[in-house]
Design an enzyme around this catalytic site. Structure first.
Site, short mmCIF file in Angstrom:
data_model
loop_
_atom_site.label_atom_id
_atom_site.label_comp_id
_atom_site.label_asym_id
_atom_site.label_seq_id
_atom_site.Cartn_x
_atom_site.Cartn_y
_atom_site.Cartn_z
N GLY A 32 -7.81 -16.23 -0.16
CA GLY A 32 -8.69 -14.97 0.02
C GLY A 32 -10.20 -15.24 0.11
O GLY A 32 -10.93 -14.89 1.18
N TYR B 246 -13.77 -7.83 -4.18
CA TYR B 246 -15.22 -7.47 -3.34
C TYR B 246 -16.53 -7.39 -4.35
O TYR B 246 -17.69 -7.64 -4.03
CB TYR B 246 -14.96 -6.04 -2.69
N GLU C 175 0.92 -1.25 0.14
CA GLU C 175 0.03 0.00 -0.12
C GLU C 175 0.77 1.27 0.12
O GLU C 175 0.41 2.43 0.18
CB GLU C 175 -0.94 -0.10 1.14
#
Length: 149
Positions: A97, A131, A27
């Site tokens: 995941g 997502y 990130e």
């Protein structure tokens, strides 16, 4: 590949911090991880834990995790807040995941929470696409407020 999903234990904390640093590097904020191992362990496994986690383990090594805590919404009541969710690069695309995320959703439902909440960086296309497979709402209207002390 045999992926085991289990609750994190105190002995996982050093590895979790390695993965948290990996996430911070990804990130583009490697210097932001300042928590000590002692504080991290106490916060998750001390007398008053404030976080919980599930890990993805392969061949005895933790290769992913989902760390969460309970957040309160004055509109919805208790919610599960997914603070960090990471699968190592070598496990991505292999179902770890999905197994982790599904386990966290199951936890929220078992506890009777009305929602699960998380954040994703607007440039993290792989995560956003993940997502979207869940038909998650990604709300661009809210800005994050932060005060560092």
């Amino acid at each position: 590949m045999n992926i085991q999903i289990r609750r994190a234990v105190k002995e996982d904390c050093a590895r979790l911090l390695e993965l948290i640093q990996e996430l911070a590097d990804y990130e583009k904020a490697p210097e932001e991880v300042t928590v000590t191992l002692a504080h991290f362990e106490d916060s998750g496994f001390g007398p008053n834990p404030v976080w919980w986690a599930f890990v993805a383990e392969i061949d005895g090594k933790v290769e992913g995790f989902a760390l969460y805590y309970i957040r309160y919404s004055t509109w919805k009541g208790q919610c599960l807040y997914l603070e960090d969710f990471l699968v190592t690069e070598k496990l991505r695309g292999k179902g770890a995941g999905k197994l982790l995320f599904d386990r966290v959703m199951e936890e929220a439902k078992e506890k009777g929470f009305k929602r699960m909440v998380w954040q994703v960086l607007d440039w993290n296309e792989p995560a956003i696409n993940f997502y979207k497979k869940y038909n998650a709402t990604l709300d661009p209207a809210w800005l994050n407020g932060i005060l560092d002390f």
